[in-house]
Design a protein around this motif. Structure first.
Motif, mmCIF file in Angstrom:
data_model
loop_
_atom_site.group_PDB
_atom_site.id
_atom_site.type_symbol
_atom_site.label_atom_id
_atom_site.label_comp_id
_atom_site.label_asym_id
_atom_site.label_seq_id
_atom_site.Cartn_x
_atom_site.Cartn_y
_atom_site.Cartn_z
ATOM 1 N N GLU A 1 0.824 -1.225 0.000
ATOM 2 C CA GLU A 1 0.000 0.000 0.000
ATOM 3 C C GLU A 1 0.854 1.270 0.000
ATOM 4 N N THR A 2 1.929 1.237 0.791
ATOM 5 C CA THR A 2 2.698 2.460 1.001
ATOM 6 C C THR A 2 4.002 2.487 0.223
ATOM 7 N N GLY A 3 4.453 1.341 -0.235
ATOM 8 C CA GLY A 3 5.751 1.283 -0.889
ATOM 9 C C GLY A 3 6.918 1.345 0.093
ATOM 10 N N HIS A 4 6.609 1.338 1.396
ATOM 11 C CA HIS A 4 7.677 1.399 2.397
ATOM 12 C C HIS A 4 8.260 0.022 2.665
#
Lengths: 582, 582
Positions: free
Chosen positions: A436-439
């Motif tokens: 979702e966040t690419g983190h």
């Protein structure tokens, strides 16, 4: 002195002994002129005998005793007429000369028997009565023994048990903390530890060399079945060690526990790469009590005109030994099972390997006998076996096949809870990407070190970096996990950077650890075992709740004491807290 | 493998052995062409030798190592030229062939030596460095050993260690709870346990018979010196026992601990009535390492015309052996000492028993030599002794004399921390009156049973009822305390009534326990030892802080990790909490 013996102690050799016993009335039987009572304590049962003709008054008193009355008796050990070979005291009974009722008892809300008539809810409310039953007594004793043996083993090899604090600092990253308002430090809160991770690392920096602790940890997570907001870990850390030192030490502990407590001698624990676990078992905690590994069928099943397979990233299957006789109904049920949302497969392809060497499949239209034969060969299937095939996105299909494999293992009774197959899963990825966040997110935790040979990839290809981390898996249960830690400030900083901590956040939350790294931190690593889960595994059951004396329910409530509860207004005032309306 | 041996292991017998060591640089000395380094780990020190002529490069590298650098070395065990008899490895040194720096170190903020130059504050902030020092290493090891030996002893005599929950229910009576907001149960709070009291009683009702736990407890009190908001207890409970059973069991444990850990064989523990402790020692935890007991002087000192004594409820004194040579200055200082607000006496009367048989007193005006002689006789004083006399309200004067006695014990060096004098104080009052409110307050706690022979006085004369309670006192330190509990619902109700609980309050807070009493509660009792205090006592020091790896300061702060701290706004929101302005 309330008693001279326990209810599990007297034998035929004690015939003629005057004894004093105390315990609970388990059962009472009137047979003609005789009354027999089973008196129970933690140690066993002893039969009490009363003769209406010999002592009418005493016998009448005995007949008045209800279940779970607490009594003290005096009498003589005599040989029984009809012996009970099933219990250790079964050759004797007590010819009772005096009874004292120590406490009466209302009729309990369920029977205090090995198999009780009480439902889960009532037994949780009256947990103190449920705990009287032998199965629970046995589980709590086993837990005690696991604790004693763990401490004994680790003490013998030079570990110190060192207590770390419970009132610590909240770190908003990771799982949610339980917090504790501080009255003396206005507006400030302590947090309860999710684990003693940073403290045990500080203890290594202090030079304690080998630390352990059996310790409560706390996580305020939405509870799934069989999760508890407070749980117990065997938490360990060692200095001047590499991975093999840690694995060998805790392999030793695990073997010791199974040997002492279950009388089971475990073999050398194999090591399995994380990647191999996923490829072959569809999960990072494989149950290796049975084979039925996942086979990649891309080569033999794709490009034969079956659109579902051809459009899939991955086709794979498992071979269920001897299950070719599955009926249409059974196969339909299995298909429904894999299509449940918890599993999430779109459908299930099967191939029956008939005893006559022919094949019967749900995709006969697309694959002829020769084609199916290549499948069977790829999967080492023999006549009589059943092939179960799924396709789709590779990660998802492997996971589904992993679940299906466990289900088939259950159905084929390949998962004997008295057989124990341990292994170490190693070489986990250091980080995984949150879609979702690419983190990047730490697979174990931010203190886990990368494999030294992969460290150069941390900036260029973080997903390819393997962690110097390991899990102990037994029978598909993750019993423990750990890693060699980072002990260098710069590497730790790089790790925090990768995980998206600002320097301020890293300093605010873990500054004390980063500072400590600058004053001579030794190489170190460790492991934490889930104590509740280990006890349940050793006891041969899945549920951890029975191994916890006073567990909470799935809403985090203790229904026996009715906690949590509202505070008095003065308590809130003292803490300078007000509650917002929901 | 970072090391083949530890730094405390090698001996002259190992001469010629190739070894690999890892540890911290304790000290470095350059002597002509040689450099010597003391390498330290938990196990000891080993001297490393480097010769500039033999290996210039290596020697230069060694000279670059600062204090507290973490290094790994390889080399050969050789015999030392000048041996150090003070350390076990003092006959050998390592002829080093390779050094690896595992981690550099900044210069520590204080010296890591047995006697350090660091003040309290800096050592608390860098607790992980302070813990490297031998005195703290020794104390933490002693604590570990006390834990191991406690568990070993109690396990051997049939106790189970059973964990009780940390997230429990708040009970506003008694000391203040730390509370924990529940996110899943809106507006509700858990409390952290002040002790596992009710749970261990429930375990007895569950039939576990013998329970113990080494367990953290929490009290949100205004901290006095050497009090911690979280502290550790050895918590124990037994069923079917009377007082003597409990005392004998834990006398056995205490003897075991002192024998195993201090190599001290304790004698049989005497029992002393609470009333006698107060009368003779002015305190309920008498230090009986020395006599100097308090004598009542009412008969010999009153009605002789000295108004101060005549108007006092009580005149009493102690006899300080051999202190007749106290100077005027010393006596004035002692008078100031008793007049400090912490002691609160109005003044101090002294009588010097001179070697020549005469007396010199501060009240010579009112008492002649004959009168003072009767004092001396009442107090068994000999020539050369000093009588110190106080008067006033009896309770207050006894307390003051008790304090003065301890002070004189210190001055006369009668309180050797390597001598241990245990005793059981018994027959405490069940309740005491809170003067301000006129309410009765439980001296131990509301679950303590009255002595059976006093039970009839509970309604008519509560203050006269003795409790079936006991404290273990060693060297003036209350090491532990406990009682035989109430196990009868009606008696418990009577106790709650006496303490001023409304039936609703009693039911709301302890209904689960009252209910449990109705289902067959056995007679039971137990004890709780203060683990931190016991360790400090056994270690021969007063301060508990050094026996806790990561203690908090007097404001309840952990200055190392800087806790408690502010929460993130989202954390408060999730808990539906807002903070009121102070």
């Amino acid at each position: 002195m309330y008693r001279s013996h326990t209810c599990g102690q007297l034998r035929i050799e004690d015939k003629g002994t005057q004894t004093k016993l105390a315990g609970w009335v388990q059962k009472s039987r009137d047979l003609g002129g005789m009354t027999f009572i089973d008196l129970r304590d933690r140690y066993g049962l002893t039969q009490l005998a009363f003769n209406m003709e010999v002592n009418k008054e005493l016998c009448a008193k005995a007949r008045g005793l209800g279940r779970e009355f607490v009594v003290q008796i005096e009498g003589e050990v005599v040989e029984r007429e009809s012996k009970n070979k099933k219990i250790p005291t079964g050759e004797i009974e007590i010819n009772v000369s005096a009874i004292t009722i120590l406490n009466a008892a209302k009729t309990p809300p369920f029977t205090i028997e090995n198999k009780t008539d009480g439902g889960e809810d009532i037994r949780m409310k009256y947990r103190y009565l449920d705990l009287r039953r032998n199965p629970l007594q046995d589980k709590i004793r086993l837990r005690h023994q696991v604790g004693i043996q763990t401490r004994s083993y680790l003490n013998d090899i030079g570990f110190y048990e060192i207590e770390t604090p419970y009132l610590i600092k909240s770190t908003p990253e990771g799982a949610r903390d339980f917090v504790v308002p501080s009255r003396m430090n206005e507006n400030e809160f302590y947090a309860l530890p999710q684990s003693p991770q940073t403290f045990k690392q500080l203890l290594m920096i202090s030079g304690f060399d080998k630390y352990f602790q059996i310790v409560k940890c706390f996580r305020d997570e939405d509870l799934r079945a069989d999760r508890q907001p407070e749980f117990t870990q065997i938490d360990c850390e060692m200095s001047f060690v590499d991975r093999e030192d840690v694995l060998n030490t805790f392999e030793g502990l695990t073997k010791h526990l199974f040997s002492k407590i279950r009388n089971v001698e475990l073999p050398i624990f194999p090591r399995m790469d994380y990647d191999d676990a996923i490829e072959n078992y569809g999960i990072d905690k494989p149950d290796v009590r049975f084979e039925m590994t996942i086979k990649n069928l891309n080569d033999v099943a794709q490009n034969k005109g079956f659109q579902v397979f051809d459009s899939s990233e991955f086709v794979g299957g498992i071979c269920a030994t001897g299950s070719a006789n599955y009926t249409r109904k059974q196969l339909d049920a299995l298909t429904e099972w894999v299509k449940r949302p918890q599993i999430g497969a779109k459908g299930l392809v099967y191939v029956k390997c008939n005893e006559d060497g022919t094949f019967k499949s749900s995709v006969d239209k697309f694959f002829d006998q020769d084609a199916l034969k290549t499948w069977a060969e790829s999967m080492n299937a023999k006549p009589g076996d059943l092939l179960l095939v799924l396709s789709g996105n590779k990660d998802a299909a492997l996971k589904q096949l992993g679940e299906l494999r466990l289900e088939m293992g259950n159905r084929l009774e390949l998962r004997d809870s008295n057989v124990f197959k341990p292994l170490w899963v190693v070489n986990f990825p250091l980080v995984e990407k949150v879609e979702e966040t690419g983190h990047w997110h730490a697979m174990h935790h931010p203190f886990t070190s990368p494999n030294p040979e992969d460290e150069h990839l941390m900036e260029t290809d973080p997903g390819a970096v393997r962690a110097n981390a390991y899990d102990l898996v037994i029978n598909g249960v993750e019993v423990g996990g750990g890693s060699i830690r980072i002990h260098d400030k710069n590497l730790q900083q790089k790790m925090f950077d990768l995980l998206g901590f600002t320097p301020e956040e890293a300093n605010d939350q873990f500054g004390f650890l980063m500072n400590a790294f600058e004053y001579g931190a030794p190489p170190h690593g460790g492991v934490a075992f889930g104590f509740d889960r280990l006890c349940a595994l050793m006891g041969g059951t899945d549920s951890i709740r029975d191994y916890i004396a006073f567990p909470k329910n799935n809403s985090g409530r203790d229904v026996m004491i009715d906690a949590p509860s509202l505070l008095a207004a003065e308590q809130l005032d003292e803490l300078k807290i007000s509650m917002l309306k929901g």
